[in-house]
Write an enzyme that holds these catalytic residues in place. Sequence first.
Site, short mmCIF file in Angstrom:
data_model
loop_
_atom_site.label_atom_id
_atom_site.label_comp_id
_atom_site.label_asym_id
_atom_site.label_seq_id
_atom_site.Cartn_x
_atom_site.Cartn_y
_atom_site.Cartn_z
N LEU A 158 0.81 -1.21 0.00
CA LEU A 158 0.00 0.00 0.00
C LEU A 158 0.85 1.27 0.00
O LEU A 158 1.95 1.31 0.54
CB LEU A 158 -0.93 -0.01 1.22
N HIS B 12 -3.53 4.28 -2.19
CA HIS B 12 -4.46 3.44 -1.44
C HIS B 12 -4.98 4.20 -0.21
O HIS B 12 -6.17 4.12 0.12
CB HIS B 12 -3.76 2.16 -0.96
N GLY C 151 -9.21 3.14 -7.37
CA GLY C 151 -8.44 4.25 -7.93
C GLY C 151 -8.56 4.30 -9.44
O GLY C 151 -8.52 3.27 -10.12
N GLU C 152 -8.68 5.50 -9.98
CA GLU C 152 -8.84 5.67 -11.42
C GLU C 152 -7.55 5.39 -12.19
O GLU C 152 -7.59 5.36 -13.42
CB GLU C 152 -9.33 7.07 -11.73
N SER D 191 2.12 0.43 -6.60
CA SER D 191 2.94 -0.52 -5.85
C SER D 191 4.17 -0.92 -6.65
O SER D 191 5.22 -1.24 -6.08
CB SER D 191 2.11 -1.75 -5.49
#
Length: 299
Positions: A33, A37, A147-148, A205
């Site tokens: 994360l 996030h 998330g876009e 990530s």
Amino acid sequence: MKVVTSIAELQSLIATLRAEGQTIGLVPTMGALHEGHASLVRRSVAENDTTIVSIFLNPTQFNDPKDLERYPRTLDSDCALLNECGAQIAFAPTPLEVYPEPDTRTFSYPPTDSVMEGARRPGHFNGVCQIVSKLFMYTQPDRAYFGEKDYQQIAVIKAMVQDYRNGRHDDILIAGKPADTSWAQTLTIVPCPVIREDNGLARSSRNTLLTPEEHDIAPHIYRILQESKTQGLSVDDTCQWAIDQINAIPGLEVEYYSIVDGDTLADVHSWDEAESIVGCITVYCGHTPIRLIDHTRYK
């Protein structure tokens, strides 16, 4: 924050929350994360009584075993971040807990899931739908936050939710009982803006896998996408201009750049062809190489 590893314990907690009339927000993640996030979690905490964050590296959405093997795993620091953000429950099951037997369900939503990532990563979105539908069944959330940065994934998940809403999927067994699919009737999918580093690089990530030198060149991807809006070119020429500009930077190689209808993800060839137009890109960065995705909105 409570860390839960079993479906049975999670559903017991949810039954209690529902009996108390609480609303539930879900943030599905694969771990490792970062601030992107965290922004989803904070929004869920602000909008729901209880926030559940799943941390599960889903094997069925990786068509490249090496990609799965090198994906970062940072459960302890993930839980520390979630605790700081105010999440109440972290759900971190094992693969055997989620897949006690193979999941043979199939999902198909062309062109939404058959272009771009869908064309280049066979089975990827089917795996996404398998795990996300399971998480929805486990948690019965009021809202789910995505998330876009993964623009295509959100479109596919919305199509899947509509499929369940229309009753087009058979139930599966969860913890030995028929799964409850009533979540589809009331669930709201909440897309959240891309969180970027100061240099414009979309937080991911995978960024932790970049060397310092690669981290320096990766921001050129978004810079060039933004500059493509000012060139005054046709759709096809804009697409080729962006590809040529990125490929001219040593260490970057475009896998694809598609300018598409922002709703259906079908290719467009005129700026007047759709009300919403988005450019979606995947670029290989560095010698390993690391696969980075991003997008920009033209209108």
